[in-house]
Design a protein around this motif. Structure first.
Motif, short mmCIF file in Angstrom:
data_model
loop_
_atom_site.label_atom_id
_atom_site.label_comp_id
_atom_site.label_asym_id
_atom_site.label_seq_id
_atom_site.Cartn_x
_atom_site.Cartn_y
_atom_site.Cartn_z
N CYS A 243 0.83 -1.20 0.00
CA CYS A 243 0.00 0.00 0.00
C CYS A 243 0.86 1.25 0.00
O CYS A 243 0.60 2.21 -0.73
N VAL A 244 1.90 1.25 0.82
CA VAL A 244 2.82 2.39 0.87
C VAL A 244 3.51 2.57 -0.48
O VAL A 244 3.62 3.68 -1.00
N LYS A 245 3.98 1.45 -1.03
CA LYS A 245 4.65 1.52 -2.33
C LYS A 245 3.68 2.00 -3.41
O LYS A 245 4.05 2.80 -4.28
N HIS A 246 2.47 1.50 -3.34
CA HIS A 246 1.42 1.90 -4.28
C HIS A 246 1.22 3.41 -4.23
O HIS A 246 1.16 4.09 -5.26
N THR A 247 1.13 3.95 -3.03
CA THR A 247 0.92 5.39 -2.85
C THR A 247 2.11 6.19 -3.37
O THR A 247 1.95 7.21 -4.05
N ASN A 248 3.31 5.74 -3.03
CA ASN A 248 4.52 6.45 -3.46
C ASN A 248 4.64 6.46 -4.99
O ASN A 248 5.11 7.44 -5.58
N ASP A 249 4.24 5.36 -5.62
CA ASP A 249 4.36 5.27 -7.08
C ASP A 249 3.44 6.25 -7.79
O ASP A 249 3.74 6.72 -8.88
N PHE A 250 2.30 6.56 -7.16
CA PHE A 250 1.29 7.37 -7.84
C PHE A 250 1.23 8.82 -7.38
O PHE A 250 0.54 9.63 -7.99
N GLN A 251 1.92 9.15 -6.30
CA GLN A 251 1.72 10.49 -5.75
C GLN A 251 2.20 11.60 -6.70
O GLN A 251 1.52 12.62 -6.86
N ASN A 252 3.33 11.39 -7.35
CA ASN A 252 3.83 12.43 -8.27
C ASN A 252 2.89 12.61 -9.46
O ASN A 252 2.57 13.73 -9.86
N GLY A 253 2.43 11.48 -10.03
CA GLY A 253 1.51 11.56 -11.16
C GLY A 253 0.19 12.21 -10.77
O GLY A 253 -0.37 13.00 -11.53
#
Length: 627
Positions: A243-253
């Motif tokens: 979940c954390v990785k998921h969030t980090n991957d999408f936050q910039n986009g």
């Protein structure tokens, strides 16, 4: 398997007619157009004020009031059409949900029982509930949103191109950039792989959570926490990390997407100022520029929904893939439908299911291996042959992993054999329909499953049409009537969520009551008294003695004392029958059974404080005695 993916595959699975979705789309389109009317009204009012900027008192008040009324009417009309479209889309969504769940449940019901044994309950539950539930959100809410976004964008860009091409292109640039950010953020191979891992971790956590809840009494008794249930704890940590990785991957986009859609004015103003600077007195162009600045939010507002829409489409795509994995599992092969004679009038087409004339169970040179990831594994049974006669008790004994449970599971076709044949009354079980086979065989296994339902219904599942008196009689015969009467609502007490949990021995006796009620001619028992306390074991043995009369009984024995009087004992080792006969004859043969019996009796008499030689005897028992 269909080549369609995502939503198209979803609609194909549900087999839902598109008419409701089309009606919902039309209503949503009209709602989107009406929603633009207030923006247009604001523009015309501002234009009137701009034309009389030097003398606002000269502005046409009636004209502006009329546009105000039109704006209100457009807003009200948009809300009404949105409500109507939403109602239609909800009806379509619930029909699709119904179709999906019925088809999934129907297909799972036709799969080999072995597939269900090897599949996590939490994983199946997640597919049937959470993955399917995503469909309702998409069809009922986000599909109308998608239509609104498309209609709003197309209409606005068309109007803008008509008014001024350069300003329209300035509006198209942020739209294209926002969509490009979406594609780069959500459509990359890395993102898809992360999404797959995310759902895998969620599925594993659901599966281990079910086991954790069921084992909670034992965890509490020993004063442990969730950390002691290592699998559940590890699955939770894995889910958290993804979940954390998921969030980090999408936050910039996500931030870039929001900034671009919120910056239409930043793209329009430079172009507008440049064009206006070439003709500062052009009041008509100034009003057009004002129109673009006012109407730009009419595009950006609905486009913000694309972010959530894309996420849902990704969820649906992943869910559809998991549904297709279930649909890809081949169901139990049924006998072909018999064609009625041409000369006779067509009636109901019967199944060509052969009916056994008697109920002897014969294994004829059977070999079987559990498949692993589509490949055959090590043989669990190798050329096993024996005959279990009707009216007799056949016991299976042997070390753990010898193949006893495999023999029991193959009789009701949990799996199909790879070589040889299993026959009931001379009829290959593969030539019998599943319903006929299930009506012929009853089984009670050590790992008993009870439904989240009443105690009464858990017993009656053996024969749903049975009279209440028959259900109560079966419960009494299985020695579970007494403890059922002590439950909060007696036979109407719920088991599981929202009710009570029974002990292992109580669950076992409910399973025995099912088998007694079913009264099938063939009975498969996997140590049905394994969880019975000493006080009730004698009564259960009496109940089983009544149950087995006149039946073909195949029993897996872990306590050798329970099968001394069996008509024949099959001693299994490494997937083969190595000895066969009655108790006395096998003891005289001085083979594996004799050693198991010696180890069993020594273990029964073992006491702390005896000579050290007893330790060797206990090790001997562990080697040969199946738990």
């Amino acid at each position: 398997m269909s080549e369609k993916k995502g939503v198209l595959r979803l609609l194909e699975i549900a087999d839902e007619k598109r008419s409701l979705l089309v009606v919902s789309g039309i209503l949503s389109s009209l709602s989107a157009i009406c929603m633009l009317i207030p923006y247009a009204s604001v523009y015309f009012i501002l234009q009137e004020l701009l034309l009389h900027a030097s003398a606002p008192a000269n502005a046409d008040g009636a004209y502006m009031v009329r546009w105000g009324v039109i704006a209100l009417a457009g807003l009200v009309g948009s809300l009404i059409l949105m409500y109507a479209g939403g109602m239609v889309s909800h009806i379509a969504a619930f029909r699709i949900l119904y179709g999906l769940r019925v088809k999934l449940a129907s297909h799972i019901g036709r799969l080999p029982l072995g597939w269900l044994n090897g599949t996590s309950t939490g994983a199946v539950k997640k597919t049937l509930e959470q993955n399917v539930e995503k469909v309702e959100t998409f069809v009922a809410h986000q599909l109308p949103d998608l239509v609104q976004v498309i209609v709003t964008t197309v209409v606005m860009i068309g109007v803008m191109l008509y008014l001024n091409v350069w300003l329209a292109l300035a509006c198209v640039v942020p739209i294209v950039l926002a969509l490009l950010v979406q594609v780069l953020s959500f459509a990359s191979t890395r993102t898809k792989e992360n999404v797959r891992k995310y759902y895998d971790s969620l599925e594993r956590m659901n599966g281990s959570a079910v086991q954790y809840v069921r084992g909670m009494p034992a965890i509490k008794v020993f004063g442990q926490t969730v950390h002691s249930f290592r699998r559940f704890y590890a699955d939770m940590i894995a889910y958290r990390d993804y979940c954390v990785k998921h969030t980090n991957d999408f936050q910039n986009g996500y931030l870039t997407f929001k900034v671009i859609l919120g910056s239409f004015a930043a793209f329009i103003l430079p172009v507008g100022v440049f064009l206006l600077s070439r003709d500062p007195q052009n009041v008509a162009f100034a009003s057009v520029l004002l129109f673009f600045l006012v109407m730009a939010p009419g595009i950006s507002a609905p486009m913000f929904k694309i972010m959530f829409l894309t996420s849902t489409l990704r969820d649906i795509g992943e869910g559809v893939e998991r549904m297709d994995r279930i649909f890809a599992e081949p169901p139990v092969a049924e006998p072909p439908v018999a064609e009625p004679p041409v000369a006779e009038p067509p009636v109901a087409e019967p199944l060509a299911s052969r009916q056994p004339e008697h109920f002897d169970v014969q294994f004829d040179d059977v070999s079987f291996a559990y498949s692993t990831e589509g490949e055959a594994g090590k043989e669990a049974l190798s050329r096993v042959s024996f005959l279990a006669r009707h009216g007799q008790v056949t016991a299976l004994v042997g070390p753990s992993g010898a193949g006893k449970s495999t023999v029991a599971n193959l009789i009701p076709r949990f799996w199909d054999v790879q070589e040889g044949a299993i026959r009931i009354g001379g009829v290959d079980t593969r030539e019998m329909s599943s319903s006929d086979l299930m009506n012929t065989v009853a089984f009670v296994f050590q790992e008993t499953f009870l439904f989240y339902d009443t105690v009464y219904n858990n017993i009656a599942v053996g024969m749903p049409d049975a009279a209440p008196e028959a259900v109560y009689a079966a419960a009494k015969a299985a020695q579970c009537h007494a403890f059922i009467q002590k439950l909060p609502q007696g036979y109407d007490t719920l088991i599981g969520e929202g009710g009570v949990y029974l002990s292992g021995g109580e669950e076992q006796r409910v399973a025995v009551a099912r088998a007694i009620l079913k009264n099938a001619p063939i009975l498969v028992l996997d140590e049905a008294t394994a969880f019975a306390d000493p006080e009730n074991e004698y009564e259960m043995q009496l109940a089983l003695a009544e149950l087995v009369k006149g039946k073909t009984v195949i029993v897996i024995a872990h306590r050798l004392s329970t099968i001394r009087e069996a008509d024949q004992i099959l001693v299994m080792q490494k997937g083969k029958v190595v000895e066969q006969g009655r108790h006395e004859a096998l003891l005289q043969a001085n083979g594996l059974y004799a050693r198991m019996w010696a180890a069993y009796t020594d273990a029964q008499n073992w006491q702390i404080g005896k000579q050290r030689g007893r330790v060797d005897t206990d090790e001997h028992a562990q080697q040969y005695y199946s738990r």
